[in-house]
Scaffold this motif. Structure first.
Motif, PDB file in Angstrom:
ATOM      1  N   GLY A 201       0.797  -1.221   0.000  1.00 29.74           N
ATOM      2  CA  GLY A 201       0.000   0.000   0.000  1.00 29.74           C
ATOM      3  C   GLY A 201       0.822   1.260   0.000  1.00 29.74           C
ATOM      4  N   GLY A 202       2.096   1.160  -0.363  1.00 31.52           N
ATOM      5  CA  GLY A 202       2.942   2.345  -0.427  1.00 31.52           C
ATOM      6  C   GLY A 202       4.248   2.122   0.305  1.00 31.52           C
ATOM      7  N   LEU A 203       5.022   3.213   0.441  1.00 31.51           N
ATOM      8  CA  LEU A 203       6.343   3.111   1.038  1.00 31.51           C
ATOM      9  C   LEU A 203       6.294   3.002   2.559  1.00 31.51           C
ATOM     10  CD1 LEU A 203       8.266   5.740  -1.134  1.00 31.51           C
ATOM     11  CD2 LEU A 203       8.196   3.262  -1.394  1.00 31.51           C
ATOM     12  N   GLU A 204       5.448   3.812   3.210  1.00 30.78           N
ATOM     13  CA  GLU A 204       5.406   3.781   4.673  1.00 30.78           C
ATOM     14  C   GLU A 204       4.917   2.433   5.203  1.00 30.78           C
ATOM     15  OE1 GLU A 204       3.344   7.086   6.278  1.00 30.78           O
ATOM     16  OE2 GLU A 204       4.670   8.579   5.379  1.00 30.78           O
ATOM     17  N   PRO A 205       3.769   1.916   4.691  1.00 31.10           N
ATOM     18  CA  PRO A 205       3.354   0.599   5.162  1.00 31.10           C
ATOM     19  C   PRO A 205       4.368  -0.490   4.820  1.00 31.10           C
ATOM     20  CG  PRO A 205       1.538   1.710   4.050  1.00 31.10           C
ATOM     21  CD  PRO A 205       2.769   2.507   3.782  1.00 31.10           C
ATOM     22  N   LEU A 206       5.181  -0.252   3.774  1.00 23.12           N
ATOM     23  CA  LEU A 206       6.156  -1.256   3.372  1.00 23.12           C
ATOM     24  C   LEU A 206       7.216  -1.459   4.438  1.00 23.12           C
ATOM     25  CD1 LEU A 206       7.004  -3.172   1.126  1.00 23.12           C
ATOM     26  CD2 LEU A 206       8.365  -1.325   0.144  1.00 23.12           C
ATOM     27  N   GLU A 207       7.466  -0.440   5.267  1.00 25.57           N
ATOM     28  CA  GLU A 207       8.467  -0.594   6.327  1.00 25.57           C
ATOM     29  C   GLU A 207       8.103  -1.758   7.250  1.00 25.57           C
ATOM     30  OE1 GLU A 207      11.308   0.896   6.541  1.00 25.57           O
ATOM     31  OE2 GLU A 207      10.947   2.223   4.835  1.00 25.57           O
ATOM     32  N   ALA A 208       6.822  -1.822   7.642  1.00 24.44           N
ATOM     33  CA  ALA A 208       6.386  -2.933   8.484  1.00 24.44           C
ATOM     34  C   ALA A 208       6.470  -4.250   7.723  1.00 24.44           C
ATOM     35  CB  ALA A 208       4.957  -2.695   8.975  1.00 24.44           C
ATOM     36  N   ALA A 209       6.145  -4.187   6.437  1.00 25.95           N
ATOM     37  CA  ALA A 209       6.214  -5.396   5.615  1.00 25.95           C
ATOM     38  C   ALA A 209       7.653  -5.887   5.508  1.00 25.95           C
ATOM     39  CB  ALA A 209       5.630  -5.125   4.237  1.00 25.95           C
ATOM     40  N   LEU A 210       8.609  -4.959   5.419  1.00 23.34           N
ATOM     41  CA  LEU A 210      10.008  -5.348   5.324  1.00 23.34           C
ATOM     42  C   LEU A 210      10.485  -6.026   6.599  1.00 23.34           C
ATOM     43  CD1 LEU A 210      11.542  -2.222   3.531  1.00 23.34           C
ATOM     44  CD2 LEU A 210      11.035  -4.460   2.542  1.00 23.34           C
ATOM     45  N   THR A 211      10.031  -5.504   7.742  1.00 24.99           N
ATOM     46  CA  THR A 211      10.383  -6.137   9.016  1.00 24.99           C
ATOM     47  C   THR A 211       9.844  -7.557   9.076  1.00 24.99           C
ATOM     48  OG1 THR A 211      10.373  -4.007  10.162  1.00 24.99           O
ATOM     49  CG2 THR A 211      10.139  -5.978  11.519  1.00 24.99           C
ATOM     50  N   ASP A 212       8.604  -7.725   8.635  1.00 22.47           N
ATOM     51  CA  ASP A 212       8.017  -9.064   8.602  1.00 22.47           C
ATOM     52  C   ASP A 212       8.726  -9.950   7.591  1.00 22.47           C
ATOM     53  OD1 ASP A 212       5.798 -10.944   9.353  1.00 22.47           O
ATOM     54  OD2 ASP A 212       5.356 -10.764   7.210  1.00 22.47           O
TER      55      ASP A 212
END
Length: 239
Positions: A201-212
């Motif tokens: 859903g974009g760059l900011e939500p991707l941060e959490a996705a990257l951690t996961d």
């Protein structure tokens, strides 16, 4: 562990199933798929397993989290067909895929670090035309059209002129693609990375996705170690 895999003891399908929370039908299915070696039959026709079969089942279930069902099945089938080299090749391919996934993750993180958050938005709330966006990125409009053909950027069309309009998400995708191209990535390598950005859903939500994503890759790597240990025990028992 060798004692547990001695072949003298006889086990029923229910004995194997209970120890792993499986149904007896699942055990039979595993045997038919070649995951377990063929069982002996009693005079009345019932399957008779041994601790060697239990070791095969443990190895398969341990391989599953790291390699997935198709590959874990192929590994066990190869071992039971005395084709150990094929089993090792399949394991090597899984490790190579995990390494590729780690490289992909690092590429996404690197691209995001190099992005200027203030410049990922379209300057015009209604969208940016292809010429101004190409100039901002320092590329030719033809390059943006090529990225569009590859599915990396999805501009919409201006209803009055029919010209391409790049909204905020399209500008973001173009900038991520630009960063990755500068890093030497091919368009076909970039496509799954852009998909990761979009699915988050974009760059900011991707941060959490990257951690996961990091967590899942680490779990998969550790699962491969566990699977390797159980497979080695089974190989020793077969020897």
């Amino acid at each position: 562990m060798g004692k547990n895999l001695q072949t003298g003891e006889r086990l029923r399908p229910i004995d194997l199933a209970r120890g792993h929370g499986l149904s007896t039908q699942a055990v039979r299915n595993y045997e038919e798929a070649g995951i377990l070696p063929a069982a002996d039959r009693t005079p009345s026709g019932y399957r008779s397993y041994t601790p060697l079969h239990a070791g095969a089942l443990r190895a398969f279930l341990a391989l599953l989290p790291g390699h997935g069902h198709p590959t874990a099945t192929a590994i066990m089938r190869a071992v039971n067909e005395d084709a150990a080299d094929e089993a090792f090749r399949l394991i090597d391919e899984s490790h190579a895929q995990l390494l590729d996934d780690r490289r992909t993750l690092r590429a996404v993180e690197s691209a995001l670090r190099d992005l200027d958050p203030e410049h990922t938005k379209a300057s015009d709330p209604g969208g940016t035309f292809i010429g101004p966006l190409a100039r901002k990125l320092g590329i030719r409009p033809a390059t943006l059209r090529k990225w569009e053909d590859a599915g990396l950027v999805h501009p919409r069309r201006d209803p009055r002129t029919g010209y391409r309009l790049y909204d905020e998400s399209a500008v973001r995708d173009a900038r991520v693609t630009h960063q990755l191209r500068r890093g030497g990535y091919l368009l076909e390598q970039i496509a799954p990375l852009i998909d990761q950005v979009r699915s988050a859903g974009g760059l900011e939500p991707l941060e959490a996705a990257l951690t996961d994503w990091h967590r899942r890759l680490s779990a998969r790597g550790r699962a491969m170690l566990t699977g390797a240990a159980e497979l080695e025990a089974y190989l020793r028992a077969r020897d």
